[in-house]
Design a protein around this motif. Structure first.
Motif, short mmCIF file in Angstrom:
data_model
loop_
_atom_site.label_atom_id
_atom_site.label_comp_id
_atom_site.label_asym_id
_atom_site.label_seq_id
_atom_site.Cartn_x
_atom_site.Cartn_y
_atom_site.Cartn_z
N GLN A 1 40.42 35.56 30.19
CA GLN A 1 40.98 35.10 31.47
C GLN A 1 41.82 36.20 32.12
N GLU A 2 42.61 36.89 31.32
CA GLU A 2 43.45 37.97 31.83
C GLU A 2 42.59 39.10 32.41
N GLN A 3 41.54 39.48 31.68
CA GLN A 3 40.66 40.54 32.17
C GLN A 3 39.99 40.13 33.47
N ALA A 4 39.52 38.90 33.54
CA ALA A 4 38.88 38.41 34.77
C ALA A 4 39.87 38.43 35.93
N ALA A 5 41.10 38.01 35.69
CA ALA A 5 42.12 38.00 36.75
C ALA A 5 42.43 39.41 37.23
N VAL A 6 42.50 40.37 36.32
CA VAL A 6 42.75 41.76 36.70
C VAL A 6 41.60 42.29 37.56
N HIS A 7 40.39 41.98 37.19
CA HIS A 7 39.23 42.43 37.95
C HIS A 7 39.23 41.82 39.36
N VAL A 8 39.58 40.55 39.45
CA VAL A 8 39.65 39.90 40.76
C VAL A 8 40.71 40.57 41.63
N GLU A 9 41.87 40.83 41.07
CA GLU A 9 42.93 41.49 41.85
C GLU A 9 42.51 42.89 42.29
N CYS A 10 41.82 43.60 41.40
CA CYS A 10 41.34 44.94 41.73
C CYS A 10 40.35 44.87 42.89
N GLN A 11 39.41 43.95 42.82
CA GLN A 11 38.43 43.81 43.89
C GLN A 11 39.09 43.39 45.20
N LYS A 12 40.04 42.46 45.14
CA LYS A 12 40.72 42.01 46.36
C LYS A 12 41.48 43.17 47.01
N GLU B 1 32.96 50.77 65.83
CA GLU B 1 32.19 49.65 65.27
C GLU B 1 30.98 50.15 64.49
N ALA B 2 30.27 51.13 65.01
CA ALA B 2 29.07 51.65 64.33
C ALA B 2 29.46 52.37 63.03
N GLN B 3 30.52 53.16 63.07
CA GLN B 3 30.97 53.84 61.85
C GLN B 3 31.41 52.82 60.80
N ALA B 4 32.16 51.82 61.23
CA ALA B 4 32.65 50.80 60.31
C ALA B 4 31.49 50.05 59.68
N ARG B 5 30.47 49.72 60.47
CA ARG B 5 29.30 49.01 59.94
C ARG B 5 28.62 49.88 58.88
N GLN B 6 28.42 51.16 59.16
CA GLN B 6 27.77 52.06 58.21
C GLN B 6 28.62 52.19 56.93
N TYR B 7 29.91 52.33 57.10
CA TYR B 7 30.84 52.44 55.98
C TYR B 7 30.79 51.19 55.10
N LEU B 8 30.90 50.02 55.71
CA LEU B 8 30.90 48.79 54.95
C LEU B 8 29.54 48.51 54.31
N ASP B 9 28.46 48.85 55.03
CA ASP B 9 27.12 48.69 54.45
C ASP B 9 26.97 49.52 53.18
N ALA B 10 27.59 50.68 53.14
CA ALA B 10 27.51 51.56 51.97
C ALA B 10 28.47 51.12 50.86
N MET B 11 29.66 50.66 51.24
CA MET B 11 30.70 50.41 50.24
C MET B 11 30.71 49.00 49.67
N LEU B 12 30.45 48.00 50.48
CA LEU B 12 30.56 46.62 49.99
C LEU B 12 29.68 46.32 48.78
N PRO B 13 28.42 46.77 48.77
CA PRO B 13 27.62 46.49 47.56
C PRO B 13 28.24 47.10 46.30
N GLN B 14 28.90 48.23 46.43
CA GLN B 14 29.54 48.86 45.28
C GLN B 14 30.74 48.04 44.81
N VAL B 15 31.49 47.51 45.76
CA VAL B 15 32.72 46.80 45.43
C VAL B 15 32.45 45.41 44.89
N ILE B 16 31.49 44.71 45.50
CA ILE B 16 31.24 43.33 45.06
C ILE B 16 30.15 43.26 44.00
N GLY B 17 29.53 44.40 43.70
CA GLY B 17 28.61 44.47 42.58
C GLY B 17 27.27 43.82 42.81
#
Length: 159
Positions: free
Chosen positions: A107-118, A133-149
């Motif tokens: 539970q502790e490990q899961a909570a730490v991972h959630v806080e890290c992701q948040k 807006e276009a830069q942000a879209r490209q940035y988030l398209d690249a980064m979000l899959p990495q962050v949310i797995g």
């Protein structure tokens, strides 16, 4: 008995998945192999942002400042992830995988991972807020899959 075993197996699977997701996220303090023109330590992804997203110099300076300000938070989170992982590993290595202590460590490990992701998601949102807006879209398209797995899929923007 079957229900308890299923819950334990699901918890182990979830913590394993969380480990692989955050393993790449939480290496802020270990990848200091690029420096800026003024000798400041920065991470390689900053140069990617500058070049790939075609940030102007003013945007890049703001992004760099935000990134460097986030670095202590990232490093603290990394230390928490490592500590939770070590604790869980130690308890699991003792052989009894159905103890209250092991359950609490999961539970502790899961909570730490959630806080890290948040925290990382907040940082991504702040960073994207410094871009067009276009830069942000490209940035988030690249980064979000990495962050949310998740597998690299285009982020839907209501189209």
């Amino acid at each position: 008995m079957k229900r308890g075993l299923i819950i334990l197996l699901l918890a182990v699977a979830a913590s394993t998945a969380a480990f692989f997701i955050t393993r790449n996220q939480c290496q802020c303090g270990t990848r200091l192999d690029a420096t800026s023109h003024d000798g400041e330590t920065m991470l390689p992804e900053l140069e990617w942002l500058h070049q790939e997203l075609k940030l102007d110099d003013a945007q890049f300076e703001k992004v760099k400042a935000l990134h460097l300000a986030y670095k202590p938070t990232c490093e603290a989170m990394c230390m928490e992830v490592v500590a939770a992982r070590k604790k869980l590993s130690h308890l699991a290595s003792q052989g009894n995988l159905s103890t209250p202590e092991l359950d609490a460590a999961l539970q502790e490990q899961a909570a730490v991972h959630v806080e890290c992701q948040k925290a990382l998601l907040r940082h991504l949102q702040q960073t994207a807020g410094l871009m067009t807006e276009a830069q942000a879209r490209q940035y988030l398209d690249a980064m979000l899959p990495q962050v949310i797995g998740v597998a690299a899929e285009p982020v839907s923007h209501g189209h």
